[in-house]
Each structure stands twice: as C-alpha cells, then as structure tokens.
Design an enzyme around this catalytic site. Structure first.
Site, PDB file in Angstrom:
ATOM      1  N   ASP A 186     -17.774  29.821  19.587  1.00  0.00           N
ATOM      2  CA  ASP A 186     -19.085  29.360  20.527  1.00  0.00           C
ATOM      3  C   ASP A 186     -19.615  30.627  21.134  1.00  0.00           C
ATOM      4  O   ASP A 186     -18.924  31.568  21.614  1.00  0.00           O
ATOM      5  CB  ASP A 186     -18.713  28.265  21.588  1.00  0.00           C
ATOM      6  CG  ASP A 186     -20.032  28.004  22.450  1.00  0.00           C
ATOM      7  OD1 ASP A 186     -20.817  27.441  22.222  1.00  0.00           O
ATOM      8  OD2 ASP A 186     -20.100  28.614  23.687  1.00  0.00           O
ATOM      9  N   ASP A 188     -22.314  32.305  23.633  1.00  0.00           N
ATOM     10  CA  ASP A 188     -23.087  31.843  25.071  1.00  0.00           C
ATOM     11  C   ASP A 188     -23.680  33.165  25.273  1.00  0.00           C
ATOM     12  O   ASP A 188     -23.122  34.158  26.350  1.00  0.00           O
ATOM     13  CB  ASP A 188     -21.795  31.521  26.093  1.00  0.00           C
ATOM     14  CG  ASP A 188     -22.358  31.060  27.227  1.00  0.00           C
ATOM     15  OD1 ASP A 188     -23.746  30.947  27.523  1.00  0.00           O
ATOM     16  OD2 ASP A 188     -21.761  30.248  28.100  1.00  0.00           O
ATOM     17  N   GLU A 190     -26.646  34.797  27.339  1.00  0.00           N
ATOM     18  CA  GLU A 190     -27.376  34.539  28.613  1.00  0.00           C
ATOM     19  C   GLU A 190     -28.094  35.866  29.184  1.00  0.00           C
ATOM     20  O   GLU A 190     -27.553  36.528  29.666  1.00  0.00           O
ATOM     21  CB  GLU A 190     -26.577  33.952  29.599  1.00  0.00           C
ATOM     22  CG  GLU A 190     -25.813  32.712  29.243  1.00  0.00           C
ATOM     23  CD  GLU A 190     -25.153  32.017  30.634  1.00  0.00           C
ATOM     24  OE1 GLU A 190     -25.315  32.226  31.825  1.00  0.00           O
ATOM     25  OE2 GLU A 190     -24.129  31.296  30.281  1.00  0.00           O
ATOM     26  N   TYR A 258     -28.216  22.377  33.686  1.00  0.00           N
ATOM     27  CA  TYR A 258     -27.975  22.431  35.390  1.00  0.00           C
ATOM     28  C   TYR A 258     -28.591  23.629  35.389  1.00  0.00           C
ATOM     29  O   TYR A 258     -29.134  24.411  35.059  1.00  0.00           O
ATOM     30  CB  TYR A 258     -26.333  22.325  35.207  1.00  0.00           C
ATOM     31  CG  TYR A 258     -25.563  22.655  34.194  1.00  0.00           C
ATOM     32  CD1 TYR A 258     -25.206  23.926  34.206  1.00  0.00           C
ATOM     33  CD2 TYR A 258     -25.197  21.776  33.332  1.00  0.00           C
ATOM     34  CE1 TYR A 258     -24.353  24.589  33.194  1.00  0.00           C
ATOM     35  CE2 TYR A 258     -24.515  22.554  32.040  1.00  0.00           C
ATOM     36  CZ  TYR A 258     -24.041  23.670  32.228  1.00  0.00           C
ATOM     37  OH  TYR A 258     -23.223  24.143  31.097  1.00  0.00           O
TER      38      TYR A 258
END
Length: 412
Positions: A186, A188, A190, A258
């Site tokens: 995965d 991720d 950011e 979120y």
C-alpha cells in the site's frame, strides 16, 4: 492523514484529508445454474472489503498487539490489514522500526498462538505475530503500507526513478524471511504534487508513474493499493495529481475521508472531522466524505475501487461554550497521546455523543467539544457505501476500537 511512526503535534489546516478505498468483486447472479462455487474459493461480494490499519508503534505505549486483533473479534471481521508504516528514504522502501517488526520477543500471554517466542527463531516481532494470525484466518490478507504523514517526504526522490523505487519495495516486501506474511503493498503518499508535512513539487504525473512502476514490479499476483487525499475542493489535492490515470494500477484506493477539520485551527469553528454529508454552516464546502467520493467517481474511477474511510478516533477542542457545531474554542482538547485527538474507546465513556450532524456524531462535555463516529453513525455510512456501490470500508486504526470490537462490528 496517517501519522507515521509516533503520534505528533502540528497538524496544519492545509492538510485536510484522510484515508479510505477498496476493490469490489461482484458476484454473478446464477441464472438457473445448480452448481455452487466451491467453498475453497470464496468470492468477496462487492462492498465487503474491510481494511484495518495496524500501527507499528502501537505495540509500545498503547500495548496493542496483533493478539488484540484476535481477542477483540476483529480478525474474523477483517478482510485485509494494512501494516503501517514502512519508511521511504533515499528513493527506496525501508523498514520503519526493525525491532518492533522483526525482533521483539513475545511472551506466551502476548502471542496470537499462546506460545512464547524463542531467542533463536528466524523471525520474531509483529511480522511473526501476523503470520500466526493468518494461520488462524487463512483468508486474511496483509499489505505493508509505506509512507504516511511523517514518512512521505521521501516520495519526491522515489518519483525521480520509479523503477528503482518499485524494485526496492519488492525486494523488501518479498524478503524470504517474511514473504509469506505480506500479500501486497500500500502506498500512502501525503501528498503528490501538493503539501503535507512538506510540500512536493514532483508534478501531476508523478503519482501515476510511481504506481505504474509498482504494479509492473509486483505483478497481478500481489495487491497494490494506495491511501489518497480526500480534498475534493476545486484546485485542491485531488486535482493536483492524476489519480484517475493511476487508478488502472491499483486494486483499490483508500480516500482518507477524515481529518477534514481539527484543532490545528485552535480557535475553531468547531466542526466534525469526518462528516458524511454537508450541513448548514460547514466551515469549508466539500470538506465531507460524500464530496470526496463524488469527485473521485466523477473522474471516472470505478466505485468498486473506492473504499469509504472511517476514523476510530475523535478530534476535539477546549474552551467551547456552544454545544452545536460552529462554536469558538481556545485550543486543542487534552488527549491521551496527543492534544486534539482521542480514541473512540476513551471518548465513548469520557464524552458520550450528544448529537449528530452531517451523518456523524459530536459531543460536548464541560468545555470540551469532540466529533467522532459511533456504531450508529457508522451504520449510516455503511448504507451510503452500499448505495454508492463502493468496494468496501477502511479505517484508521485498530487500537482505537473497544476491547470487544464495537466499531468494526458496526462496519459488518
């Protein structure tokens, strides 16, 4: 946003996203056929993926072990675990905390299988505990997640040589000592071509090129997924990178629906960090989950490749006098590990929900104001997930749930 290694202060208002996405496998309607599929190869129905993050550092202060995934009943309800995080440094994937991952010796009481580790066994640590958990749940898949908030800085360098990055990740994930533990990777990041803890300027195509290289190296036999921004504003983080072009290379996306609002805006206005829908008075338009999903679907990304993200925690302010959202504050509410953030398992009793807005819950207790999801609001979100034909649900993160898995039960 996903915190890499230890929780830390200093979330900034410009960072307004979080994590979620998943792949759906639709079951064919058996038109008049009498033969059923063999039980040995169960197909996941569309919308049934349940992906939970397990944090590498949670085994320290939180004392949340892989065994807790089993004893809470969560292991039986999960389809996938994202192990967070591996580091990205020098343009390559790297192990985050080798002691936690592969070396820590587990006692019989701490172990999934009830047997103590020995000093001379080839693999200890969380990786071995995940191996034990998979033996109990043969259908459970584990992905190694790389990056996160703190460790995304290295993606810019990785993007300059995607093939070398992909090779390094493959060599690490498929290391012979633990290759059986992981079913894929995965990513991720950011955030590609936008700002997270630092600002990336690698260009709009960098993410697509990186994911293309990762898929080419890992092949069709491994899962390749990515946690992506939830910022659906015009000209915002979704627009900064070619997420639609990269979608062909992933099994699913986890849009981080979120952390839309929080006490990095110290004086408020108070607002729920993970609203499903807009509501009158929302401080920023499109800072809610359904705007994220609509934007990604509008780019042509299949709904089956999108998971809905749920936070197993709340965000809160102090110095608040108004019970309804939109009140002023004086700063972040106290939290167990970090100001402004607290686990659901704590908030459930410490500051019970007093109302709902935009499809999520909020609570005022004393001068503190918190927002978080409850089993009831997760139920609302699951109805939305099904209505939108999304591939499933993902959540950050396992240790925020109650000891009996109250929130994950609501997902199922």
């Amino acid at each position: 946003m996903h915190i890499s290694h230890r929780p830390r202060n200093g979330f900034r208002a410009l960072v307004s996203a979080a994590c979620a996405a998943v792949l759906g496998a639709g079951l064919l309607a058996g038109a008049g056929t009498a033969t059923a599929e063999p039980a040995s190869s169960p197909k996941l129905a569309a919308g049934s993926k349940v992906v939970g993050y397990f944090t590498e550092w949670g085994t320290y202060d939180r004392k949340y072990y892989v065994k807790n995934i089993e004893t809470s009943g969560s292991a039986a309800k999960l389809t996938h675990i994202n192990y967070a995080f591996g580091n990205v440094t020098g343009g390559k994937c790297a192990i985050g905390d080798s002691y936690a991952a592969t070396e820590r010796t587990y006692t019989a009481a701490e172990s999934v299988d009830g047997v103590a580790d020995t000093w001379d066994q080839p693999l200890r640590g969380t990786f071995n505990q995940l191996r034990e958990l998979k033996k109990k749940h043969p259908g459970l898949k584990v992905l190694w997640s790389f990056g996160g908030w703190t460790w995304s800085t290295g993606f810019g360098e990785a993007a300059r040589n995607p093939a070398a990055f992909a090779q390094s990740c493959y060599d690490l994930v498929e290391n012979s000592k633990w290759a059986d533990v992981f079913d894929g990777i995965d990513i991720d990041w950011e955030y590609p071509n936008a700002c997270g803890a630092t600002c990336d300027t690698s260009g709009r195509e960098a993410f697509k090129n990186l994911m293309s290289a990762v898929r080419a190296k890992f092949g069709s036999g491994n899962l390749v997924t990515a946690a992506i921004t939830a910022d659906a504003t015009s000209g915002g983080k979704i627009d900064a990178a070619n997420y639609a072009g990269a979608a062909q290379y992933v099994d699913w996306y986890n849009p981080m629906t979120y952390d839309f609002f929080g006490a990095w805006d110290a004086t408020g206005p108070t607002a729920p960090h993970s609203a499903l829908n807009s509501y009158s008075g929302i401080p920023k338009a499109d800072f809610h989950s359904s705007a994220t999903i609509a934007k990604l679907k509008g780019l042509g990304i299949p709904s089956s490749k999108l998971l809905l993200g749920i936070g197993f925690y709340g965000r809160g302010w102090t110095g608040v006098t108004q019970a309804a959202p939109g009140g002023t504050a004086t700063g972040a509410a106290a939290g167990t590990y970090e100001a402004g953030i607290e686990d659901y398992k704590v908030l459930k009793t410490k500051c019970p929900s007093t109302g709902t807005v935009g499809g999520t819950a909020y609570a005022k207790c004393g001068s503190n104001w918190w927002s978080y999801d409850t089993p009831a609001t997760i139920g609302t979100k699951m109805a939305y997930k099904n209505q939108q034909s999304l591939g499933g649900t993902f959540f950050w993160e396992l240790s925020g749930d109650t000891a009996n898995g109250e929130l994950i039960k609501a997902i199922n």
